[in-house]
Design a protein around this motif. Structure first.
Motif, short mmCIF file in Angstrom:
data_model
loop_
_atom_site.label_atom_id
_atom_site.label_comp_id
_atom_site.label_asym_id
_atom_site.label_seq_id
_atom_site.Cartn_x
_atom_site.Cartn_y
_atom_site.Cartn_z
N ALA A 75 23.33 -55.26 -81.21
CA ALA A 75 23.46 -56.71 -81.10
C ALA A 75 23.94 -57.34 -82.40
N GLY A 116 11.98 -59.13 -78.94
CA GLY A 116 12.94 -59.41 -79.99
C GLY A 116 13.42 -60.85 -79.99
N ASP A 145 22.66 -52.98 -89.16
CA ASP A 145 21.25 -53.06 -88.74
C ASP A 145 20.60 -51.68 -88.79
N ALA A 196 12.48 -56.35 -74.04
CA ALA A 196 12.78 -55.04 -73.47
C ALA A 196 11.61 -54.52 -72.64
N GLU A 230 27.44 -57.01 -76.57
CA GLU A 230 26.94 -55.70 -76.97
C GLU A 230 27.38 -54.62 -75.99
N TYR A 273 20.56 -47.15 -81.50
CA TYR A 273 20.63 -48.18 -80.46
C TYR A 273 20.51 -49.58 -81.07
N ASP A 274 20.67 -50.59 -80.23
CA ASP A 274 20.64 -52.01 -80.59
C ASP A 274 21.84 -52.39 -81.46
N ASN A 325 15.87 -48.88 -85.25
CA ASN A 325 16.99 -48.76 -84.32
C ASN A 325 17.48 -47.32 -84.20
N LYS A 363 16.79 -54.72 -70.68
CA LYS A 363 16.71 -55.82 -71.63
C LYS A 363 17.03 -57.13 -70.93
#
Length: 300
Positions: free
Chosen positions: A211, A31, A189, A36, A60, A208-209, A194, A46
């Motif tokens: 960020a 990413g 997002d 990851a 995060e 998830y994710d 995700n 990560k």
């Protein structure tokens, strides 16, 4: 290069988790902020690329700590390991990403359940105390490109027909008033990459994710699910309205979605491979719009 990265990451992980010395390590993501590593299909680690990404990973983790107990869906329990190098670990959510073809194959009941689950997710996030989320490190979400930047970078990459429609979207976006739903803490997002979706049980396991989560316009948070299907977005919006008793502007969401596609095209104008995908994304979305003019030519 990938083998070198994996060897380095494996050494860092095993140093803190010696019981994993004989486990299977697989790079699963490269990413923008972090790389990851999947270990035995059970754990995700990560590794941030730089100091800025490291700060984002810390943020995060803190945000997830504030969010986890307040929402119904599962989210990662992100633990930080100082290293060096800094990295995070969490149990892998048991599910697969959901793509357009996966959604299209779902029966009506499963589609509706997915829409309702995501609507509840957004309603719960948007209802979180802004002061609490700010204290956890939440910041304003990144803005999209200006109209001038899109005209300069994105529009020249489109066919004539798509360019005309893109100009229409840019002007429609320019004419939007401030979001009537105000600013909320949101996910921002919510595309299928995700999501952890159990295909056998046909249900969403978790998200998830985080960020890119943060404070932003309420309607903007409903644009990303269009990457899966506009039908899914429509179900999310209707269920969200029922849960929150707050009316959403569907046309506004459409305009924001188109503008976001154009902003992403501007992002990758200098990268032919990624620009091709962003151009395709805008084309697919545009041709789904009721006001898209004319026949759908292959040249578009």
């Amino acid at each position: 290069m990938a083998k070198t990265k994996l060897k380095k990451f494996r050494a860092a992980i095993v140093r803190d988790f010696p019981a994993l010395a004989s486990a299977e390590f697989t790079l699963i993501g490269d990413g923008w902020d972090s790389i990851a590593v999947d270990v035995d299909g059970k754990l995700i680690f990560k590794f941030p690329r730089n100091k800025v990404a490291g700060a984002a990973l810390r943020r995060e983790s803190a945000i997830l700590g504030a969010v986890r107990a307040a929402i119904s869906l599962a989210v990662p329990d992100l633990r930080l390991h100082e290293g060096p190098p800094l990295f995070s670990s969490h149990l892998k959510l048991k599910g697969r990403q959901i793509e357009t073809e996966d959604y299209d194959a779902l029966p009506e009941e499963a589609r509706q359940k997915l829409g309702e689950d995501l609507a509840r997710f957004y309603a719960e996030l948007h209802g979180l105390d802004p002061a609490r989320m700010k204290a956890a490190g939440a910041q304003p979400v990144s803005g999209w490109h200006t109209a001038a930047a899109i005209r300069k970078k994105a529009l020249p990459l489109l066919s004539r027909k798509l360019r005309r429609y893109a100009r229409h979207i840019v002007e429609a976006h320019k004419a939007l008033s401030p979001d009537p739903g105000g600013t909320v803490f949101g996910f921002f997002d919510g595309h299928g990459w995700n999501m952890a979706f159990n295909r056998k049980k046909q249900r969403l396991v978790g998200i998830y994710d985080f960020a890119d989560s943060g404070f932003g316009p309420r309607h903007e948070d409903f644009t990303y699910s269009n990457a899966i299907s506009p039908d899914l977005t429509a179900r999310i919006v209707s269920a969200y309205e029922g849960l929150t008793e707050r009316e959403l502007d569907r046309r506004r969401i459409d305009i924001l979605t188109g503008y976001h596609h154009l902003s992403e095209l501007a992002d990758f104008a200098g990268n032919p491979g990624r620009a091709k995908q962003m151009r395709r994304n805008f084309k697919v979305w545009a041709q789904q719009q009721p006001d898209f003019p004319g026949e759908k030519s292959r040249k578009d």
